[in-house]
Design an enzyme around this catalytic site. Structure first.
Site: not given
Ligand SMILES: O=C(O)[C@@H](CO)OP(=O)(O)O
Ligand SMILES: [Mn+2]
Ligand SMILES: [Mn+2]
Length: 696
Positions: A34, A88, A178, A220, A293, A368, A437, A441, A478-479, A508
């Site tokens: 990631d 992601s 972001d 999440r 999202r 993740k 990732d 961040h 993934d990015h 990212h």
């Molecule tokens: O942490 C998240 O929500 C995003 C960045 O906003 O990161 P990722 O897309 O890698 O999950």
């Molecule tokens: Mn990611």
């Molecule tokens: Mn991320």
């Protein structure tokens, strides 16, 4: 291609045609790093700076047949424009589904532009509350385009008021992840300005509460319900540890605290002159979560939607009309009301594999977990077939920023993957390694370097297991994220803040990711290791040389022959600007070069140097690090970039190589590639495979 799956509509068959050349039954490890983009070497490229021998070897041994770059951002993954960084959700959707879908960001843009959003069932449902209730808009205040976008919020505010909303309360979540840390202030100013214009038109519109996205509301995969609770308390109950008369003051004041940053601002509520919250959520109100999202909205959506709920004490469960910007979980049909229909991502590769007898194991840690399951499977939770699949979640650390534990659970994930590979039951073993990732961040460069090494160690463990079973690996990302930790200007130079410090980039990137494969790298890797650490350092340093002299080892020879005085002359010459590499085993040259650099720097030229000493007994890793440390203070980065993909493993036919005729492949091409490596043709409407099999 001649496969049979898909075709939309009726007649769907799950049976995939056999690949004409590739065998079935090989264990395929699919490793997603990631936030692991490919970028030019520079001190803010943590992947480069970190000791990552496994990933380096994949590249060094795999180019161009088994290592290449693929696109992971913008239109290649279904985002509105090529200025949109990857993320992601879209990355894993593309990796898993093998096709490019217009993603949430784009679908919302279209619905707002055409006005269709106001004609849909979701808007009609919330509109029922406009007469007597308040419309609450909750979401990420940002123009990052990963979870939400400010311009969409602005349009929604305008549209809702034109469609009859008389009282509006916005509950903001500050970003800094972001987008640059500190930009919350500008976003609040813009929003306040918009709200005051609405007030001029007679709409009672205000910001009612707020907090940092990582601390309030946007958790999440059930990592920490406390995060959602803090949001609930502020938004619904109107209770928070901090109270302010307006949001601008709130954000500015809270940012003054030591170590404060937008991602982690504590929850606050806005109060009136009597100290009462200006916008708690009450019976009869409408609530819209305006993030498009899914992952970080599923938990708050459950809190707003579910009558039966035991994750925290809601104290009060108001009778509201709740809608998501999108439906966030297609399997749970959550929420049941939404303003824009989500992309219909069906017939994902995971579902095909299950129907074609490939047993699948997917694993990562909590933060993740949904990436390799929920996103991979087209935003649906749960198994396709419990007997064919096993999803393992390793609990993430919670309540700490990830720079505190940058190794995260990489080792544990790798161990689980190793055991699944060696166990022989599963033929696809899929993991996400979050380190680059999640630590990227945080903006902590030192920690991100540690994180990248941990991810590299994990890849090594998985590839070793693949070697043992004669399997195949696909390693990709993934990015981007960790490969670029500083905000740069158009020339690729780091931007400085008003105190002269570089502006840290927590987001990212637009970089592509790589995919790589090889069966021989492991042996080579060991060879290098066996010769000891100093040799390893030397090996790593070659990356720098290769970069500077145009990627060709033979031109390194020229540099090596170059006369030191000549280089110093160049350095002091008025027009020279750039990087000098000196292959040198004379320590006295160091001081001379350092002096020269300082003199030249006074002339405003961007000069740095790197000394590589080729003899083992002179190279000392601490010495080289010292040089690199110096470099990192002087260096001005380079632009350009992508994510890598490598394929390989002892189970791979020797004739397999990346095709040259899909030069601009994106992440969606990976799904067909993986299906081929399992011995199947991909479904006919999948993006083309990246590989071909030659007879020699
Ligand atoms: O942490 C998240 O929500 C995003 C960045 O906003 O990161 P990722 O897309 O890698 O999950
Ligand atoms: Mn990611
Ligand atoms: Mn991320």
């Amino acid at each position: 291609m001649g496969s049979s799956g898909g075709g939309g509509g009726g007649g769907l068959t799950w049976k995939l045609a056999d690949h004409p050349k590739l065998p079935k039954g090989k264990t395929v490890a699919v490793v997603v790093l990631d936030g692991w983009g490919e970028a030019s070497p520079n001190p803010y490229n943590c992947i480069h700076v970190a000791d990552t021998p496994t990933m380096d070897s994949l590249k060094n041994k795999g180019v161009p047949d088994r290592w290449r770059l693929v696109r992971a951002h913008g239109t290649a993954v279904g985002l509105p424009s090529d200025d949109d960084m990857g993320n992601s959700e879209v990355g894993h959707n593309a990796l898993g589904a093998g096709r490019i879908f217009a993603q949430g960001a784009k679908l919302v843009d279209l619905a707002l532009a055409s006005g269709k959003i106001y004609e849909g069932e979701g808007f009609k449902y919330i509109k029922e509350c406009f007469e007597n209730g308040t419309l609450h808009l909750i979401g990420l205040l940002s123009d990052g385009g990963v979870h939400s976008r400010l311009d969409q919020l602005q349009l929604l505010l305008k549209g809702a008021s034109e469609h009859g909303a008389k009282r509006i309360r916005v509950h903001i979540l500050t970003d800094g992840r972001d987008v640059l840390d500190g930009t919350s202030v500008e976003f609040v100013e813009t929003l306040e300005n918009d709200l005051s214009k609405l007030r001029e038109k007679g709409v009672d519109a205000k910001i009612a509460s707020g907090g940092g996205r990582m601390y309030v509301t946007m958790d999440r995969y059930e990592n920490d319900w406390g995060v959602v609770k803090r949001g609930w308390d502020a938004q619904v109950l109107g209770e928070a540890p901090y109270k302010f008369r307006n949001a601008l003051e709130a954000v500015k004041k809270l940012r003054e605290e030591a170590n404060a940053n937008d991602q982690y601002l504590p929850p606050f509520v806005i109060v009136d002159e009597n100290g009462l919250a200006v916008g708690p959520i009450l019976d009869g109100d409408a609530v819209v979560t305006f993030n498009f999202r899914a992952d970080r909205m599923v938990m708050p959506a459950k809190a707003f939607e579910y009558e039966d709920f035991d994750k925290f004490d809601r104290v009060r469960f108001p009778k509201i009309h709740y809608a998501g910007m999108l439906q966030y979980d297609g399997e749970l049909k959550l929420p049941s009301h939404y303003l824009v229909s989500p992309p219909e991502i069906e017939r994902t590769s995971g579902e095909y594999l299950v129907h074609n007898g490939v047993q699948t194991f997917a694993c990562t840690e909590t933060v993740k977990f949904g990436h390799v399951t929920f996103f991979w499977n087209g935003n649906r939770s749960g198994y396709f077939n419990e007997e064919m699949e096993e999803y393992v979640e390793i609990p993430s650390d919670s309540g700490i920023p990830f720079n505190v534990q940058p190794k995260m659970k990489a080792l544990e994930i790798a161990e689980k993957a190793r055991d699944a590979i060696l166990g022989g039951k599963f033929h696809q073993v899929r993991v996400n390694l979050p380190n680059g990732d999640m630590v990227g961040h945080t903006g902590d460069i030192e920690a991100t370097i540690v994180a990248c090494k941990a991810a590299d160690d994990a890849v090594k463990m998985i590839l070793d297991a693949i070697e043992q079973v004669g399997g195949i690996y696909v390693v990709s990302a993934d990015h981007g994220n960790a490969e670029d930790m500083v905000k740069k200007n158009k020339k690729g130079e780091p931007l400085l803040d008003k105190n002269g410090n570089v502006q840290i980039l927590t987001s990212h990137t637009l970089q592509p990711v790589s995919i790589m494969y090889s069966s021989c790298f492991l042996a080579n890797h060991r060879e290098i290791k066996d010769k000891g650490k100093s040799q390893n350092t030397c090996f790593d340093s070659w990356k720098w040389i290769n970069y500077i002299v145009g990627q060709s080892p033979s031109s390194c020879g020229c540099l090596q022959l170059a006369n030191r005085e000549l280089l110093l002359g160049l350095l002091l010459g008025s027009s020279f600007s750039g990087l000098v590499i000196l292959i040198e085993n004379n320590l006295a040259a160091l001081g001379l070069l350092d002096n020269a650099c300082h003199t030249a720097s006074h002339k405003r030229f961007k000069i740095m140097w790197l000394v590589i000493r080729p003899t083992i007994n002179i190279i000392r890793s601490d010495c080289v690090n010292l040089v690199l440390g110096f470099v990192s203070q002087q260096f001005y980065g380079f632009a350009s970039l992508h994510v890598p993909i490598a394929i390989g493993g002892p189970g791979l036919l020797p004739g397999v190589r990346f095709r040259k005729d899909v030069p601009d492949g994106g992440l969606a091409n990976v799904a067909a590639t993986v299906m081929n490596l399992h011995g199947f043709e991909a479904a006919s409407d999948y993006e083309p495979t990246l590989i071909e099999v030659s007879d020699n």
